[in-house]
Motif scaffolding. Structure first.
Motif, short mmCIF file in Angstrom:
data_model
loop_
_atom_site.label_atom_id
_atom_site.label_comp_id
_atom_site.label_asym_id
_atom_site.label_seq_id
_atom_site.Cartn_x
_atom_site.Cartn_y
_atom_site.Cartn_z
N ILE A 35 0.87 -1.17 0.00
CA ILE A 35 0.00 0.00 0.00
C ILE A 35 0.91 1.22 0.00
O ILE A 35 1.61 1.49 0.97
CB ILE A 35 -0.94 0.03 1.22
N HIS A 36 0.90 1.93 -1.12
CA HIS A 36 1.82 3.07 -1.31
C HIS A 36 1.00 4.35 -1.33
O HIS A 36 0.06 4.49 -2.12
CB HIS A 36 2.58 2.90 -2.63
N GLY A 37 1.34 5.28 -0.46
CA GLY A 37 0.63 6.54 -0.39
C GLY A 37 1.30 7.61 -1.24
O GLY A 37 2.52 7.68 -1.32
N LEU A 38 0.49 8.44 -1.88
CA LEU A 38 0.98 9.57 -2.67
C LEU A 38 0.29 10.82 -2.13
O LEU A 38 -0.92 10.99 -2.28
CB LEU A 38 0.67 9.38 -4.15
N VAL A 39 1.07 11.66 -1.46
CA VAL A 39 0.50 12.82 -0.78
C VAL A 39 1.05 14.10 -1.40
O VAL A 39 2.18 14.14 -1.87
CB VAL A 39 0.80 12.77 0.74
N GLY A 40 0.21 15.12 -1.41
CA GLY A 40 0.62 16.42 -1.95
C GLY A 40 -0.52 17.41 -1.88
O GLY A 40 -1.69 17.02 -1.70
N GLU A 41 -0.19 18.68 -2.02
CA GLU A 41 -1.22 19.71 -2.00
C GLU A 41 -2.06 19.65 -3.27
O GLU A 41 -1.69 18.99 -4.24
CB GLU A 41 -0.55 21.09 -1.89
N SER A 42 -3.18 20.34 -3.27
CA SER A 42 -3.99 20.44 -4.47
C SER A 42 -3.19 21.13 -5.57
O SER A 42 -2.57 22.17 -5.34
CB SER A 42 -5.27 21.24 -4.19
N GLY A 43 -3.17 20.52 -6.77
CA GLY A 43 -2.40 21.06 -7.87
C GLY A 43 -0.97 20.57 -7.93
O GLY A 43 -0.19 21.04 -8.77
N SER A 44 -0.62 19.62 -7.06
CA SER A 44 0.76 19.11 -7.06
C SER A 44 1.00 18.08 -8.16
O SER A 44 2.15 17.71 -8.42
CB SER A 44 1.09 18.48 -5.70
N GLY A 45 -0.06 17.59 -8.81
CA GLY A 45 0.09 16.64 -9.91
C GLY A 45 -0.18 15.20 -9.53
O GLY A 45 0.14 14.29 -10.29
N ARG A 46 -0.83 14.97 -8.39
CA ARG A 46 -1.10 13.59 -7.95
C ARG A 46 -2.02 12.87 -8.93
O ARG A 46 -1.72 11.73 -9.35
CB ARG A 46 -1.74 13.60 -6.55
N SER A 47 -3.12 13.50 -9.29
CA SER A 47 -4.08 12.85 -10.19
C SER A 47 -3.50 12.67 -11.59
O SER A 47 -3.79 11.67 -12.26
CB SER A 47 -5.38 13.67 -10.26
N LEU A 48 -2.68 13.61 -12.03
CA LEU A 48 -2.04 13.48 -13.35
C LEU A 48 -1.12 12.26 -13.38
O LEU A 48 -1.09 11.50 -14.36
CB LEU A 48 -1.24 14.74 -13.68
N LEU A 49 -0.38 12.05 -12.30
CA LEU A 49 0.51 10.89 -12.22
C LEU A 49 -0.30 9.60 -12.25
O LEU A 49 0.06 8.64 -12.95
CB LEU A 49 1.35 10.97 -10.94
N ALA A 50 -1.41 9.56 -11.50
CA ALA A 50 -2.25 8.36 -11.47
C ALA A 50 -2.84 8.07 -12.85
O ALA A 50 -2.87 6.91 -13.29
CB ALA A 50 -3.36 8.54 -10.43
N LYS A 51 -3.30 9.10 -13.55
CA LYS A 51 -3.87 8.90 -14.89
C LYS A 51 -2.82 8.48 -15.90
O LYS A 51 -3.10 7.72 -16.82
CB LYS A 51 -4.58 10.18 -15.34
N ALA A 52 -1.59 8.98 -15.75
CA ALA A 52 -0.51 8.58 -16.65
C ALA A 52 -0.18 7.10 -16.48
O ALA A 52 0.11 6.40 -17.45
CB ALA A 52 0.73 9.44 -16.39
N VAL A 53 -0.23 6.62 -15.25
CA VAL A 53 0.01 5.19 -14.99
C VAL A 53 -1.08 4.35 -15.65
O VAL A 53 -0.80 3.33 -16.29
CB VAL A 53 0.06 4.92 -13.47
N LEU A 54 -2.32 4.80 -15.54
CA LEU A 54 -3.44 4.05 -16.09
C LEU A 54 -3.52 4.18 -17.61
O LEU A 54 -4.09 3.31 -18.29
CB LEU A 54 -4.75 4.54 -15.46
N GLY A 55 -2.95 5.24 -18.17
CA GLY A 55 -3.01 5.44 -19.61
C GLY A 55 -4.16 6.31 -20.05
O GLY A 55 -4.49 6.36 -21.24
N VAL A 56 -4.80 7.01 -19.10
CA VAL A 56 -5.90 7.92 -19.43
C VAL A 56 -5.28 9.29 -19.69
O VAL A 56 -5.10 10.11 -18.78
CB VAL A 56 -6.93 7.99 -18.29
N LEU A 57 -4.93 9.57 -20.94
CA LEU A 57 -4.17 10.77 -21.28
C LEU A 57 -5.04 11.82 -21.94
O LEU A 57 -5.98 11.49 -22.68
CB LEU A 57 -3.01 10.40 -22.22
N GLY A 58 -4.72 13.08 -21.71
CA GLY A 58 -5.42 14.17 -22.35
C GLY A 58 -4.86 14.45 -23.73
O GLY A 58 -3.76 14.02 -24.07
N PRO A 59 -5.60 15.19 -24.57
CA PRO A 59 -5.14 15.46 -25.94
C PRO A 59 -3.91 16.35 -26.00
O PRO A 59 -3.18 16.34 -26.99
CB PRO A 59 -6.35 16.14 -26.58
#
Length: 335
Positions: A35-59
């Motif tokens: 169980i690996h935690g990823l902590v950071g303030e809002s806007g730190s890029g946490r959700s972007l990193l998670a989506k990049a791992v999953l392959g859900v990329l923006g245009p």
């Protein structure tokens, strides 16, 4: 061998003002059953990193990485079809916006059944009923009291908390190898939050599911995670086992975060100020050179305009030119 191994991941966004590096040289390693935690303030890029791992990329995303390995396979070299086959089976995600992630014109039951993999051990004439009962069972497990009614409802008829529980049921029902949970207990009462975390812990302990738990609640991550990675403005500050990070942080930002953990000892005077770092997080349009914590760091020096590389010592990683580890070693030598 690590289940997920990322080295020097950089995500650039194409904006009208030019390219902006929202993540810069981020490294992340998740082992099987961790169980690996990823902590950071809002806007730190946490959700972007998670989506990049999953392959859900923006245009407008541009991804650069030295390595993105999934169980020995290179994610960067996989086709779109191969990445899609990983999603929903080996790798699933609980998104932060549950109501926006569900289809408003389909019932909850149809969406949940669609996400489930039918049990091939059940005869084909009973699979539809078995899948429906399995969907109801998972809704009950995540804390929904009337699963039959929820199965017939549409997303817009449910509260934000109920939609979040449905998303969690979709994510865990297929027993993935890696579960990415992005703020999984948003809009939930405290008792339901505890129930969800117990469910995730059971999946981890009984079925060896690795979990990347993304949150800004440091106290929650300290309680449930084995390791924590601390992200600030798109850069990794420090990574390590929870117990070591709490007792001996190397990075100034880590030390400041753990100082802000709530204490119930009564030592803090009434109406006194909580310890905090001066300043605020930089905007994407005005990112500082080198270490992005530099303008706020109490120990910053001229050398900090050069981005520090991620230093690896035993099972700790930190990115700082002047870590507190030297002070800790000196204290240990004195004692």
């Amino acid at each position: 061998m690590p289940l997920l191994d990322i080295r020097n991941l950089t995500i650039e966004l194409d904006t009208p003002q030019g390219k902006v590096k929202v993540l810069e040289k981020v490294s992340l390693t998740i082992n099987p059953g961790e169980i690996h935690g990823l902590v950071g303030e809002s806007g730190s890029g946490r959700s972007l990193l998670a989506k990049a791992v999953l392959g859900v990329l923006g245009p407008n995303w541009n991804i650069i990485a030295d390595r993105m390995m999934w169980d020995g396979q290179n994610l960067m070299e996989m086709s779109t079809k191969q990445r899609r086959n990983l999603m929903g089976s080996d790798m699933t995600m609980i998104f932060q916006d549950p109501s926006g992630s569900l289809d408003p014109v389909k019932t909850i039951g149809s969406q949940l059944i669609e996400s489930l993999t039918p049990n091939k051990a059940v005869p084909f004439w009973r699979r539809a009923k078995d899948t429906r009962l399995t969907a109801q069972k998972w809704l009950h497990k995540v804390g929904i009291k009337h699963p039959k009614r929820i199965m017939k409802s549409y997303p817009w008829e449910l509260s934000e908390g109920e939609c979040q529980k449905v998303m969690i049921a979709m994510a865990v029902a297929n027993h993935p190898r890696l579960l990415i949970a992005d703020e999984p207990t948003n809009s939930m009462e405290l008792s339901t939050q505890a129930q969800i975390f117990r469910l995730l812990s059971q999946l981890n302990q009984l079925q060896n599911v690795s979990i990347l738990l993304v949150s800004h609640e440091l106290e929650t991550l300290v309680k449930w995670c084995d390791r924590i990675s601390i992200l600030y403005s798109g850069q990794i500050m420090e990574t390590g086992p929870v117990a070591e990070l709490v007792t001996s942080p190397y990075h100034p930002y880590t030390k400041a975060l753990f100082k802000n953990l709530p204490e119930h000892t009564g030592k803090l005077k009434h109406k006194s100020y909580l310890p905090s770092m001066p300043g605020s997080s930089p905007s994407l349009q005005h990112l500082p050179a080198g270490c992005r914590l530099g303008p706020r760091c109490p120990d910053a020096e001229r050398q900090c305009v050069i981005q520090p590389s991620l230093t690896h010592e035993k099972d700790r990683y930190y990115a700082c030119h002047f870590p507190y580890k030297n002070e800790i070693e000196d204290d240990n030598a004195i004692t």
